[in-house]
Design a protein around this motif. Sequence first.
Motif, PDB file in Angstrom:
ATOM      1  N   GLN A  12      41.513  41.916  34.049  1.00 12.11           N
ATOM      2  CA  GLN A  12      43.154  42.048  34.738  1.00 12.11           C
ATOM      3  C   GLN A  12      43.600  43.397  34.245  1.00 12.11           C
ATOM      4  O   GLN A  12      43.892  44.182  35.270  1.00 12.11           O
ATOM      5  N   GLY A  13      43.420  43.713  32.968  1.00 13.96           N
ATOM      6  CA  GLY A  13      43.904  45.278  32.633  1.00 13.96           C
ATOM      7  C   GLY A  13      45.223  45.493  33.045  1.00 13.96           C
ATOM      8  O   GLY A  13      46.050  44.565  33.480  1.00 13.96           O
ATOM      9  N   ARG A  14      45.284  46.875  33.274  1.00 13.00           N
ATOM     10  CA  ARG A  14      46.717  47.466  33.519  1.00 13.00           C
ATOM     11  C   ARG A  14      47.106  47.402  35.106  1.00 13.00           C
ATOM     12  O   ARG A  14      48.097  47.614  35.545  1.00 13.00           O
ATOM     13  N   GLY A  15      45.806  47.090  35.631  1.00 16.45           N
ATOM     14  CA  GLY A  15      45.773  47.043  37.232  1.00 16.45           C
ATOM     15  C   GLY A  15      46.667  45.655  37.437  1.00 16.45           C
ATOM     16  O   GLY A  15      47.424  45.568  38.666  1.00 16.45           O
ATOM     17  N   GLU A  16      46.735  44.755  36.803  1.00 19.85           N
ATOM     18  CA  GLU A  16      47.584  43.527  36.872  1.00 19.85           C
ATOM     19  C   GLU A  16      48.853  43.471  37.341  1.00 19.85           C
ATOM     20  O   GLU A  16      49.449  42.965  38.026  1.00 19.85           O
ATOM     21  N   TYR A  17      49.202  44.561  36.485  1.00 25.93           N
ATOM     22  CA  TYR A  17      51.075  44.646  36.654  1.00 25.93           C
ATOM     23  C   TYR A  17      51.138  45.093  38.186  1.00 25.93           C
ATOM     24  O   TYR A  17      52.470  44.876  38.669  1.00 25.93           O
ATOM     25  N   VAL A  18      50.387  46.035  38.737  1.00 27.36           N
ATOM     26  CA  VAL A  18      50.562  46.450  40.023  1.00 27.36           C
ATOM     27  C   VAL A  18      50.128  45.375  40.963  1.00 27.36           C
ATOM     28  O   VAL A  18      51.055  45.003  41.923  1.00 27.36           O
ATOM     29  N   ARG A  19      49.223  44.674  40.663  1.00 30.62           N
ATOM     30  CA  ARG A  19      48.694  43.488  41.549  1.00 30.62           C
ATOM     31  C   ARG A  19      49.858  42.492  41.772  1.00 30.62           C
ATOM     32  O   ARG A  19      50.041  41.806  42.855  1.00 30.62           O
ATOM     33  N   LEU A  20      50.406  42.104  40.582  1.00 31.20           N
ATOM     34  CA  LEU A  20      51.430  41.039  40.601  1.00 31.20           C
ATOM     35  C   LEU A  20      52.616  41.548  41.525  1.00 31.20           C
ATOM     36  O   LEU A  20      53.101  40.605  42.281  1.00 31.20           O
TER      37      LEU A  20
END
Length: 236
Positions: A12-20
């Motif tokens: 998930q990493g930091r990309g998950e904040y954007v993905r959400l």
Amino acid sequence: MRYELYYWTGIQGRGEYVRLALEDAGADYLDVARERGDDAIMAFLGGEEKGALPFAPPFLKAGRLVIAQTANILAYLGPRLGLVPEGEAAEIYAQQLQLTIADFVVEIHDTHHPIAASQYYSQQRTAARKRTEAFRKERLPKFLDYFEHVLERGNGRQALARHSYVDLSLFQLVSGLDYAFPSAMRRMQRRIPRLRALAERIADRPNIAAYLASPRRIAFNEDGIFRHYAELDPSR
């Protein structure tokens, strides 16, 4: 516009904040590395692609723009996806809160990698235990108390005047901490009722609920930011 999100596969990493944010808004986006592999990311990091040069993922391609850094990406997407209240003050405050979340994420990561990101956890376990003891006793309560106060000063339910990308990021924080530090989070339970309620409401939002139930949501694992090591989360 169709957005292109670049982030490593498998975590998930930091990309998950954007993905959400993209998922919640029902935005049209391509999760590039999952379609083309991590080499697609390396082409940008190596300067082979046009546009701004990112230091590391996540970064977002929006038309000709290449936008890196999680908080910066969300500040760009917020007004365009209806995920921040209107007005300069609200947008600046949202970015301030997101940057504070970014500070917290660094400290969470450093519980299991206190010496060097290039070393395995097994190579720094003694330092990790010392670092995490201070994190559980001092930094975890400090950050969570702050975000609880943010909700209290708002409308009691959200970080800002209405639903925003900050709420989605707080959901991710609580979810990740529940995975990594279940014992510590149980001890914090009574101190963060608003954060708990917010996380539950976010999980119930239709687009988020569908995303969480889909294969697009990678499970937490011991390769990401939020890692569960029993020795770092004692029951007492």
